[in-house]
Motif scaffolding. Structure first.
Motif, short mmCIF file in Angstrom:
data_model
loop_
_atom_site.label_atom_id
_atom_site.label_comp_id
_atom_site.label_asym_id
_atom_site.label_seq_id
_atom_site.Cartn_x
_atom_site.Cartn_y
_atom_site.Cartn_z
N SER A 137 8.17 9.19 -0.30
CA SER A 137 7.17 9.11 0.89
C SER A 137 7.30 7.72 1.50
N LEU A 138 7.00 7.77 2.74
CA LEU A 138 7.06 6.47 3.48
C LEU A 138 5.55 5.90 3.29
N SER A 139 4.46 6.63 3.23
CA SER A 139 3.40 6.20 3.00
C SER A 139 3.07 5.29 1.70
N ASP A 140 3.87 5.94 0.70
CA ASP A 140 3.90 5.25 -0.52
C ASP A 140 4.57 3.79 -0.44
N LEU A 141 5.88 3.87 0.36
CA LEU A 141 6.65 2.59 0.64
C LEU A 141 5.69 1.67 1.41
N LEU A 142 4.91 2.16 2.21
CA LEU A 142 3.93 1.08 3.10
C LEU A 142 2.95 0.41 2.13
N VAL A 143 2.53 1.21 1.32
CA VAL A 143 1.46 0.68 0.15
C VAL A 143 2.13 -0.36 -0.75
N LEU A 144 3.18 0.10 -0.95
CA LEU A 144 3.92 -0.79 -2.00
C LEU A 144 4.43 -2.18 -1.21
N HIS A 145 4.72 -1.92 0.04
CA HIS A 145 5.17 -3.29 0.88
C HIS A 145 4.10 -4.05 1.18
N GLY A 146 2.96 -3.38 1.49
CA GLY A 146 1.63 -4.30 1.60
C GLY A 146 1.15 -4.89 0.38
N GLU A 147 1.27 -4.12 -0.73
CA GLU A 147 1.02 -5.15 -2.21
C GLU A 147 1.80 -6.11 -2.41
N ARG A 148 3.07 -5.96 -2.06
CA ARG A 148 4.16 -7.04 -2.48
C ARG A 148 3.87 -8.39 -1.24
N GLN A 149 3.58 -7.93 -0.13
CA GLN A 149 3.27 -9.15 0.63
C GLN A 149 1.98 -9.83 0.48
N LEU A 150 1.11 -9.11 0.01
CA LEU A 150 -0.23 -9.73 -0.63
C LEU A 150 0.00 -10.70 -1.74
N ALA A 151 0.73 -10.28 -2.65
CA ALA A 151 1.13 -10.78 -3.62
C ALA A 151 1.83 -12.19 -3.52
N LYS A 152 2.94 -12.01 -2.38
CA LYS A 152 3.63 -13.27 -2.25
C LYS A 152 2.64 -14.40 -1.25
N GLN A 153 1.46 -13.97 -0.69
CA GLN A 153 0.53 -14.87 0.01
C GLN A 153 -0.31 -15.47 -1.23
N ALA A 154 -0.52 -14.93 -2.41
CA ALA A 154 -1.36 -15.36 -3.16
C ALA A 154 -0.95 -16.57 -4.13
N ARG A 185 13.79 0.42 -3.43
CA ARG A 185 14.13 1.25 -4.29
C ARG A 185 13.62 0.65 -5.98
N ARG A 186 13.85 -0.58 -5.92
CA ARG A 186 13.28 -1.24 -7.22
C ARG A 186 11.61 -1.30 -7.22
N LEU A 187 10.96 -1.42 -6.13
CA LEU A 187 9.56 -1.33 -6.12
C LEU A 187 9.15 0.11 -6.45
N ALA A 188 9.71 1.07 -5.93
CA ALA A 188 9.38 2.27 -5.90
C ALA A 188 9.54 2.69 -7.54
N GLN A 189 10.50 2.46 -8.23
CA GLN A 189 11.02 2.73 -9.55
C GLN A 189 9.97 2.13 -10.28
N ALA A 190 9.52 0.76 -10.23
CA ALA A 190 8.72 -0.01 -11.12
C ALA A 190 7.20 0.49 -10.80
N ALA A 191 6.81 1.18 -9.66
CA ALA A 191 5.55 1.70 -9.41
C ALA A 191 5.40 3.15 -9.99
N GLY A 192 6.53 3.75 -10.21
CA GLY A 192 6.60 5.12 -10.85
C GLY A 192 6.35 6.25 -9.50
N VAL A 193 6.94 5.64 -8.17
CA VAL A 193 6.57 6.55 -7.21
C VAL A 193 7.82 7.63 -7.41
N THR A 194 7.37 9.06 -6.99
CA THR A 194 7.84 10.07 -7.15
C THR A 194 9.19 9.90 -5.98
#
Length: 72
Positions: free
Chosen positions: A55-72, A35-44
Motif C-alpha cells: 500500500s502506498l499509504s503504508d509506505l508514505l507513513v513509513l517514509h514520514g516516520e523515517r524522515q522525522l527520525a533522521k531530524q531527531a 522494502r526493508r522498512l516495510a519488512q521491519a514494520a510488518g507491512v502486508t
C-alpha cells in the motif's frame, strides 16, 4: 470463529514505483530501503505474479516516520 479477510487496499504499488514517487519530494529513497522498512514494520506485502505490492499509504507513513527520525 472464522477469520474474516481484510479487503485489499486500492493503492497498491511495487517498490520501484514507490521509489520513483518519492524522487521529486526532495527526500528520495531506494526501492531496497522501502522494502526493508516495510519488512521491519510488518507491512502486508501482496504478490501478483512475480511482483511484490504494498500500500502506498503504508509506505508514505513509513517514509514520514523515517524522515522525522533522521531530524531527531
Amino acid at each position: 470463529m472464522p477469520t474474516v479477510p481484510l479487503p485489499v487496499p486500492d493503492d497498491l504499488v511495487d517498490f520501484f514505483t514507490a521509489a520513483r514517487f518519492f524522487e521529486p519530494t526532495g527526500r528520495p529513497v531506494s526501492a531496497s530501503t522501502l522494502r526493508r522498512l516495510a519488512q521491519a514494520a510488518g507491512v502486508t506485502v501482496y504478490t501478483q505474479g512475480r511482483r511484490h505490492l504494498v500500500s502506498l499509504s503504508d509506505l508514505l507513513v513509513l517514509h514520514g516516520e523515517r524522515q522525522l527520525a533522521k531530524q531527531a
